[in-house]
Design a protein around this motif. Structure first.
Motif, mmCIF file in Angstrom:
data_model
loop_
_atom_site.group_PDB
_atom_site.id
_atom_site.type_symbol
_atom_site.label_atom_id
_atom_site.label_comp_id
_atom_site.label_asym_id
_atom_site.label_seq_id
_atom_site.Cartn_x
_atom_site.Cartn_y
_atom_site.Cartn_z
ATOM 1 N N LEU A 1 -6.459 5.423 -0.150
ATOM 2 C CA LEU A 1 -6.053 6.384 -1.178
ATOM 3 C C LEU A 1 -6.718 7.741 -0.941
ATOM 4 O O LEU A 1 -6.094 8.792 -1.139
ATOM 5 C CB LEU A 1 -6.407 5.851 -2.563
ATOM 6 N N ALA A 2 -7.970 7.728 -0.519
ATOM 7 C CA ALA A 2 -8.665 8.989 -0.230
ATOM 8 C C ALA A 2 -8.104 9.658 1.021
ATOM 9 O O ALA A 2 -7.949 10.879 1.072
ATOM 10 C CB ALA A 2 -10.159 8.736 -0.081
ATOM 11 N N LEU A 3 -7.777 8.873 2.025
ATOM 12 C CA LEU A 3 -7.221 9.419 3.262
ATOM 13 C C LEU A 3 -5.860 10.063 3.042
ATOM 14 O O LEU A 3 -5.501 11.025 3.723
ATOM 15 C CB LEU A 3 -7.062 8.292 4.295
ATOM 16 N N ALA A 4 -5.096 9.546 2.098
ATOM 17 C CA ALA A 4 -3.715 9.987 1.909
ATOM 18 C C ALA A 4 -3.596 11.366 1.286
ATOM 19 O O ALA A 4 -2.532 11.987 1.347
ATOM 20 C CB ALA A 4 -2.943 8.964 1.065
ATOM 21 N N HIS A 5 -4.664 11.861 0.667
ATOM 22 C CA HIS A 5 -4.621 13.191 0.038
ATOM 23 C C HIS A 5 -5.989 13.846 0.196
ATOM 24 O O HIS A 5 -7.003 13.278 -0.233
ATOM 25 C CB HIS A 5 -4.266 13.079 -1.443
ATOM 26 N N PRO A 6 -6.060 15.038 0.773
ATOM 27 C CA PRO A 6 -7.353 15.667 1.069
ATOM 28 C C PRO A 6 -8.148 16.080 -0.153
ATOM 29 O O PRO A 6 -9.342 16.372 -0.039
ATOM 30 C CB PRO A 6 -6.973 16.889 1.910
ATOM 31 N N GLY A 7 -7.522 16.109 -1.322
ATOM 32 C CA GLY A 7 -8.246 16.508 -2.525
ATOM 33 C C GLY A 7 -8.479 15.374 -3.499
ATOM 34 O O GLY A 7 -8.971 15.604 -4.603
ATOM 35 N N ARG A 8 -8.147 14.160 -3.091
ATOM 36 C CA ARG A 8 -8.243 13.035 -4.038
ATOM 37 C C ARG A 8 -9.614 12.376 -3.993
ATOM 38 O O ARG A 8 -10.145 12.080 -2.933
ATOM 39 C CB ARG A 8 -7.168 11.996 -3.726
ATOM 40 N N GLU A 9 -10.159 12.138 -5.186
ATOM 41 C CA GLU A 9 -11.384 11.362 -5.315
ATOM 42 C C GLU A 9 -11.024 9.979 -5.837
ATOM 43 O O GLU A 9 -10.179 9.842 -6.731
ATOM 44 C CB GLU A 9 -12.363 12.054 -6.263
ATOM 45 N N LEU B 1 0.832 -1.201 0.000
ATOM 46 C CA LEU B 1 0.000 0.000 0.000
ATOM 47 C C LEU B 1 0.868 1.254 0.000
ATOM 48 O O LEU B 1 0.552 2.240 -0.683
ATOM 49 C CB LEU B 1 -0.926 -0.003 1.216
ATOM 50 N N ALA B 2 1.979 1.219 0.720
ATOM 51 C CA ALA B 2 2.895 2.364 0.731
ATOM 52 C C ALA B 2 3.416 2.659 -0.671
ATOM 53 O O ALA B 2 3.575 3.830 -1.051
ATOM 54 C CB ALA B 2 4.051 2.097 1.690
ATOM 55 N N THR B 3 3.669 1.620 -1.449
ATOM 56 C CA THR B 3 4.104 1.811 -2.839
ATOM 57 C C THR B 3 3.015 2.494 -3.656
ATOM 58 O O THR B 3 3.273 3.440 -4.417
ATOM 59 C CB THR B 3 4.475 0.460 -3.477
ATOM 60 N N LEU B 4 1.776 2.044 -3.507
ATOM 61 C CA LEU B 4 0.655 2.660 -4.230
ATOM 62 C C LEU B 4 0.494 4.130 -3.880
ATOM 63 O O LEU B 4 0.297 4.979 -4.764
ATOM 64 C CB LEU B 4 -0.650 1.934 -3.902
ATOM 65 N N LEU B 5 0.576 4.439 -2.597
ATOM 66 C CA LEU B 5 0.397 5.822 -2.161
ATOM 67 C C LEU B 5 1.510 6.713 -2.691
ATOM 68 O O LEU B 5 1.268 7.870 -3.055
ATOM 69 C CB LEU B 5 0.337 5.900 -0.638
ATOM 70 N N ALA B 6 2.725 6.178 -2.748
ATOM 71 C CA ALA B 6 3.839 6.958 -3.293
ATOM 72 C C ALA B 6 3.623 7.250 -4.770
ATOM 73 O O ALA B 6 3.884 8.370 -5.248
ATOM 74 C CB ALA B 6 5.152 6.213 -3.073
ATOM 75 N N LEU B 7 3.120 6.276 -5.507
ATOM 76 C CA LEU B 7 2.847 6.488 -6.929
ATOM 77 C C LEU B 7 1.710 7.488 -7.120
ATOM 78 O O LEU B 7 1.742 8.315 -8.039
ATOM 79 C CB LEU B 7 2.479 5.165 -7.601
ATOM 80 N N ALA B 8 0.704 7.412 -6.267
ATOM 81 C CA ALA B 8 -0.441 8.328 -6.380
ATOM 82 C C ALA B 8 -0.008 9.769 -6.175
ATOM 83 O O ALA B 8 -0.566 10.689 -6.797
ATOM 84 C CB ALA B 8 -1.520 7.947 -5.370
ATOM 85 N N GLY B 9 0.987 9.991 -5.313
ATOM 86 C CA GLY B 9 1.534 11.327 -5.113
ATOM 87 C C GLY B 9 0.464 12.360 -4.832
ATOM 88 O O GLY B 9 -0.348 12.207 -3.923
ATOM 89 N N ASP B 10 0.448 13.425 -5.658
ATOM 90 C CA ASP B 10 -0.553 14.488 -5.526
ATOM 91 C C ASP B 10 -1.702 14.326 -6.511
ATOM 92 O O ASP B 10 -2.511 15.244 -6.674
ATOM 93 C CB ASP B 10 0.103 15.854 -5.735
ATOM 94 N N GLY B 11 -1.758 13.169 -7.175
ATOM 95 C CA GLY B 11 -2.835 12.935 -8.137
ATOM 96 C C GLY B 11 -4.201 13.037 -7.488
ATOM 97 O O GLY B 11 -4.408 12.559 -6.374
ATOM 98 N N ARG B 12 -5.142 13.654 -8.188
ATOM 99 C CA ARG B 12 -6.462 13.944 -7.616
ATOM 100 C C ARG B 12 -7.527 12.925 -7.993
ATOM 101 O O ARG B 12 -8.642 12.994 -7.471
ATOM 102 C CB ARG B 12 -6.912 15.333 -8.069
ATOM 103 N N HIS B 13 -7.219 11.978 -8.904
ATOM 104 C CA HIS B 13 -8.251 11.029 -9.314
ATOM 105 C C HIS B 13 -7.633 9.648 -9.450
ATOM 106 O O HIS B 13 -6.797 9.409 -10.323
ATOM 107 C CB HIS B 13 -8.886 11.457 -10.634
ATOM 108 N N ALA B 14 -8.028 8.740 -8.563
ATOM 109 C CA ALA B 14 -7.534 7.364 -8.594
ATOM 110 C C ALA B 14 -8.704 6.421 -8.831
ATOM 111 O O ALA B 14 -9.815 6.645 -8.344
ATOM 112 C CB ALA B 14 -6.842 7.012 -7.279
ATOM 113 N N VAL B 15 -8.439 5.362 -9.582
ATOM 114 C CA VAL B 15 -9.450 4.342 -9.861
ATOM 115 C C VAL B 15 -8.882 2.984 -9.486
ATOM 116 O O VAL B 15 -7.759 2.647 -9.857
ATOM 117 C CB VAL B 15 -9.869 4.352 -11.348
ATOM 118 N N GLU B 16 -9.680 2.241 -8.752
ATOM 119 C CA GLU B 16 -9.333 0.873 -8.378
ATOM 120 C C GLU B 16 -10.305 -0.066 -9.068
ATOM 121 O O GLU B 16 -11.518 0.133 -8.994
ATOM 122 C CB GLU B 16 -9.430 0.712 -6.857
ATOM 123 N N LEU B 17 -9.785 -1.080 -9.723
ATOM 124 C CA LEU B 17 -10.626 -2.099 -10.348
ATOM 125 C C LEU B 17 -10.475 -3.372 -9.526
ATOM 126 O O LEU B 17 -9.440 -4.033 -9.568
ATOM 127 C CB LEU B 17 -10.195 -2.319 -11.807
#
Length: 199
Positions: free
Chosen positions: A70-78, A43-59
């Motif tokens: 993923l939502a908790l890790a960045h206050p502006g991420r959907e 999960l730490a690897t995923l969060l590092a890749l997500a960085g400041d990205g605002r839109h993540a999709v999980e399938l």
């Protein structure tokens, strides 16, 4: 406990949620959550890749721990998570986080290959579904048009002996990337001369 030790790699808000979710799963007898959720190191690897990205999709939602993290890790991420199988326990885990976080997580009861509901660019696409070659290829091809240049595609269980279809799909698609922590990481190429970055 190995799970608790792994939490040290995570942002504190994510670590607290993961620990509370782990304990709740124990009370609920939800061994599926404990065995299927993304472990802290990965999960730490995923969060590092997500960085400041605002839109993540999980399938492939499982019990929703990764989407919520993923939502908790960045206050502006959907975060939008697709899975045809909706489990009642997911809502119990969602209640462990504040309303402001819950509003940024959407669980969609649909197959991954049904595709995005909007054309909004995706900064991180985490593909964790059937792990079969044909399905992985179909899902990638469906979502590729909305992947932001410079964004990340993450294939789960790459190199796992039980799931050879993931590596087969990556090879057949000609994806270039890196194997790390059981993932295959592919960064979406930017057009020649364009700057790369999330929003």
């Amino acid at each position: 406990m190995w799970f608790a030790l792994g939490l040290r790699r995570l942002p504190w808000r994510v670590a607290v949620f993961q620990w509370r979710a782990w304990r709740l799963a124990g009370r609920l007898g939800d061994e599926f959550a404990r065995s299927s959720s993304t472990m802290p190191r990965r999960l730490a690897t995923l969060l590092a890749l997500a960085g400041d990205g605002r839109h993540a999709v999980e399938l492939g939602t499982a019990q929703g721990w990764t989407a919520i993290s993923l939502a908790l890790a960045h206050p502006g991420r959907e975060v939008v998570s697709y899975d045809p199988y909706q489990r009642a326990e997911t809502q119990r885990y969602l209640q462990l986080v504040p309303d402001a976080v819950r509003r940024r997580v959407t669980f969609v009861a649909a197959a991954a290959a049904s595709g995005p509901r909007t054309g909004r660019p995706v900064d991180l696409l985490y593909l964790d579904t059937t792990h079969e070659r044909e399905a992985t290829i179909r899902e990638y091809q469906t979502w590729r048009p909305v992947l932001r240049p410079g964004g990340w595609l993450v294939l789960d269980d790459y190199g796992h002996p039980d799931f050879p279809g993931v590596a087969q799909a990556a090879d057949e698609l000609g994806l270039r990337g890196e194997a790390r922590d059981g993932f295959f990481l592919h960064r979406v190429p930017a057009p020649l001369g364009a700057a790369v970055g999330g929003t």
